[in-house]
Design a protein around this motif. Structure first.
Motif, PDB file in Angstrom:
ATOM      1  N   TYR A 126      -4.498  12.633  -9.673  1.00 44.90           N
ATOM      2  CA  TYR A 126      -3.696  13.718  -9.093  1.00 44.90           C
ATOM      3  C   TYR A 126      -3.572  13.648  -7.573  1.00 44.90           C
ATOM      4  CZ  TYR A 126      -5.061  15.218 -13.754  1.00 44.90           C
ATOM      5  OH  TYR A 126      -5.333  15.245 -15.099  1.00 44.90           O
ATOM      6  N   GLN A 127      -4.116  12.616  -6.950  1.00 41.90           N
ATOM      7  CA  GLN A 127      -3.824  12.354  -5.549  1.00 41.90           C
ATOM      8  C   GLN A 127      -2.528  11.546  -5.454  1.00 41.90           C
ATOM      9  OE1 GLN A 127      -7.121  10.219  -3.832  1.00 41.90           O
ATOM     10  NE2 GLN A 127      -8.450  12.020  -3.710  1.00 41.90           N
ATOM     11  N   ALA A 128      -2.028  11.397  -4.228  1.00 38.12           N
ATOM     12  CA  ALA A 128      -0.916  10.469  -4.007  1.00 38.12           C
ATOM     13  C   ALA A 128      -1.347   9.064  -4.415  1.00 38.12           C
ATOM     14  CB  ALA A 128      -0.505  10.496  -2.550  1.00 38.12           C
ATOM     15  N   HIS A 129      -0.401   8.278  -4.878  1.00 35.84           N
ATOM     16  CA  HIS A 129      -0.726   6.918  -5.323  1.00 35.84           C
ATOM     17  C   HIS A 129      -1.435   6.148  -4.228  1.00 35.84           C
ATOM     18  CE1 HIS A 129      -0.453   2.990  -7.142  1.00 35.84           C
ATOM     19  NE2 HIS A 129       0.212   2.541  -6.104  1.00 35.84           N
ATOM     20  N   GLU A 130      -2.530   5.501  -4.588  1.00 35.34           N
ATOM     21  CA  GLU A 130      -3.300   4.679  -3.659  1.00 35.34           C
ATOM     22  C   GLU A 130      -3.036   3.207  -3.965  1.00 35.34           C
ATOM     23  OE1 GLU A 130      -4.838   3.006  -1.060  1.00 35.34           O
ATOM     24  OE2 GLU A 130      -5.667   5.041  -0.840  1.00 35.34           O
ATOM     25  N   PRO A 131      -2.322   2.484  -3.063  1.00 40.25           N
ATOM     26  CA  PRO A 131      -1.999   1.090  -3.354  1.00 40.25           C
ATOM     27  C   PRO A 131      -3.177   0.135  -3.208  1.00 40.25           C
ATOM     28  CG  PRO A 131      -1.205   1.696  -1.181  1.00 40.25           C
ATOM     29  CD  PRO A 131      -1.732   2.945  -1.802  1.00 40.25           C
ATOM     30  N   ASP A 132      -4.224   0.567  -2.536  1.00 32.43           N
ATOM     31  CA  ASP A 132      -5.361  -0.314  -2.261  1.00 32.43           C
ATOM     32  C   ASP A 132      -6.672   0.417  -2.546  1.00 32.43           C
ATOM     33  OD1 ASP A 132      -7.141  -2.199  -1.339  1.00 32.43           O
ATOM     34  OD2 ASP A 132      -6.559  -2.020   0.777  1.00 32.43           O
ATOM     35  N   PRO A 133      -7.046   0.563  -3.824  1.00 33.01           N
ATOM     36  CA  PRO A 133      -8.285   1.280  -4.151  1.00 33.01           C
ATOM     37  C   PRO A 133      -9.524   0.689  -3.479  1.00 33.01           C
ATOM     38  CG  PRO A 133      -6.942   1.016  -6.104  1.00 33.01           C
ATOM     39  CD  PRO A 133      -6.297   0.186  -5.031  1.00 33.01           C
ATOM     40  N   ALA A 134      -9.596  -0.634  -3.406  1.00 29.89           N
ATOM     41  CA  ALA A 134     -10.757  -1.258  -2.772  1.00 29.89           C
ATOM     42  C   ALA A 134     -10.826  -0.882  -1.295  1.00 29.89           C
ATOM     43  CB  ALA A 134     -10.700  -2.768  -2.945  1.00 29.89           C
ATOM     44  N   GLY A 135      -9.682  -0.904  -0.629  1.00 23.61           N
ATOM     45  CA  GLY A 135      -9.651  -0.522   0.783  1.00 23.61           C
ATOM     46  C   GLY A 135     -10.020   0.936   0.975  1.00 23.61           C
ATOM     47  N   ALA A 136      -9.589   1.795   0.050  1.00 26.23           N
ATOM     48  CA  ALA A 136      -9.945   3.209   0.136  1.00 26.23           C
ATOM     49  C   ALA A 136     -11.444   3.408  -0.019  1.00 26.23           C
ATOM     50  CB  ALA A 136      -9.188   3.992  -0.931  1.00 26.23           C
ATOM     51  N   ALA A 137     -12.060   2.654  -0.926  1.00 24.10           N
ATOM     52  CA  ALA A 137     -13.509   2.755  -1.108  1.00 24.10           C
ATOM     53  C   ALA A 137     -14.242   2.349   0.160  1.00 24.10           C
ATOM     54  CB  ALA A 137     -13.944   1.891  -2.279  1.00 24.10           C
ATOM     55  N   VAL A 138     -13.786   1.294   0.812  1.00 28.93           N
ATOM     56  CA  VAL A 138     -14.417   0.851   2.054  1.00 28.93           C
ATOM     57  C   VAL A 138     -14.261   1.904   3.141  1.00 28.93           C
ATOM     58  CG1 VAL A 138     -14.315  -0.868   3.890  1.00 28.93           C
ATOM     59  CG2 VAL A 138     -14.227  -1.594   1.499  1.00 28.93           C
ATOM     60  N   GLN A 139     -13.079   2.504   3.232  1.00 26.77           N
ATOM     61  CA  GLN A 139     -12.879   3.552   4.226  1.00 26.77           C
ATOM     62  C   GLN A 139     -13.819   4.734   3.960  1.00 26.77           C
ATOM     63  OE1 GLN A 139     -11.185   3.827   6.985  1.00 26.77           O
ATOM     64  NE2 GLN A 139      -9.986   1.944   6.936  1.00 26.77           N
ATOM     65  N   ALA A 140     -13.995   5.098   2.702  1.00 24.47           N
ATOM     66  CA  ALA A 140     -14.932   6.178   2.387  1.00 24.47           C
ATOM     67  C   ALA A 140     -16.343   5.824   2.839  1.00 24.47           C
ATOM     68  CB  ALA A 140     -14.901   6.470   0.887  1.00 24.47           C
ATOM     69  N   LEU A 141     -16.777   4.613   2.545  1.00 24.19           N
ATOM     70  CA  LEU A 141     -18.098   4.185   2.987  1.00 24.19           C
ATOM     71  C   LEU A 141     -18.224   4.224   4.505  1.00 24.19           C
ATOM     72  CD1 LEU A 141     -18.935   1.091   0.745  1.00 24.19           C
ATOM     73  CD2 LEU A 141     -20.020   3.328   0.686  1.00 24.19           C
TER      74      LEU A 141
END
Length: 232
Positions: A126-141
């Motif tokens: 239900y979030q906006a489409h994330e084209p780079d899940p791996a990159g998003a995980a790194v940003q969260a970390l």
């Protein structure tokens, strides 16, 4: 692959205080590593009251909340004041493109002594489409969050290749490969995902209805997750 211990964190969907406490007691009795409390009925204040009461009554319980009507920084602020162990936010203000003002505020708050563990939802339903899940995980970390992902909707598991890519990305990060999943996990499918996720926020797949866990299924799920050995 990820080497640290796997944790099961059942998610209790609030019906009333008595039922929620019974479900928390059941989960901990079966060996759960913690519980999250959430309300889909605009009862954030009751969630806060109940979670704080549980911590006072059971200091050893690992208790978290997801306050759907409150911003992530505010949820974190009140959790720290109440002595809550974990905060989970659906909109943590971080994606593969970086952090918004909300995400930066959360990261700053997480520098405080005794800050709760913060589960930040990325590449999430239900979030906006994330084209780079791996990159998003790194940003969260990088913003001191434990990246938490999901499938396309409630009860839907994430794609295995998505899980694999995110796990590979966070394995090089500062939290020793920690990665959480918050949808679609069941006793039947969890073995497929054990090489990738370290934290399992589980509800639908181990429940008999919206507010009650299925004791046998939750027990089986916990045993499978805790029994995982990366060397096998």
């Amino acid at each position: 692959m990820i080497q640290n211990a796997r944790k099961v964190l059942p998610v209790i969907h609030l019906l009333d205080g008595k039922t929620a406490y019974e479900q928390a007691t059941l989960a901990f009795g079966l060996g759960a590593d913690g519980v999250f409390l959430i309300s889909h009925g605009n009862q954030d204040q009751l969630v806060m009251q109940l979670a704080a009461a549980w911590k006072r009554r059971h200091p050893a319980w690992n208790v978290g909340w997801n306050l759907l009507g409150m911003s992530a920084p505010d949820s974190l602020f009140f959790a720290q004041r109440a002595g809550i162990d974990m905060v989970w936010a659906d909109m943590p203000g971080v994606s593969s493109t970086g952090a918004s003002g909300i995400g930066s505020s959360v990261a700053k708050a997480l520098l405080q002594p005794n800050a709760p563990r913060f589960f930040g939802s990325v590449a999430f339903k239900y979030q906006a489409h994330e084209p780079d899940p791996a990159g998003a995980a790194v940003q969260a970390l990088n913003h001191r969050m434990l990246p938490t992902t999901s499938g396309s909707g409630t009860g839907h598991a994430p794609d295995v290749e998505k899980a694999r890519a995110m796990a590979a990305a966070v394995a090089r990060g500062p939290l020793d490969g920690e990665l959480a999943v918050a949808s679609g996990m069941t006793p039947e499918n969890v073995p497929v995902f054990l090489p990738f996720f370290t934290h399992y926020l589980v509800a639908t797949g181990v429940s008999r209805d919206a507010h009650h866990f299925d004791e046998a299924r939750l027990k089986q799920f916990i045993e499978k997750v805790h029994g995982y050995n990366p060397a096998d």
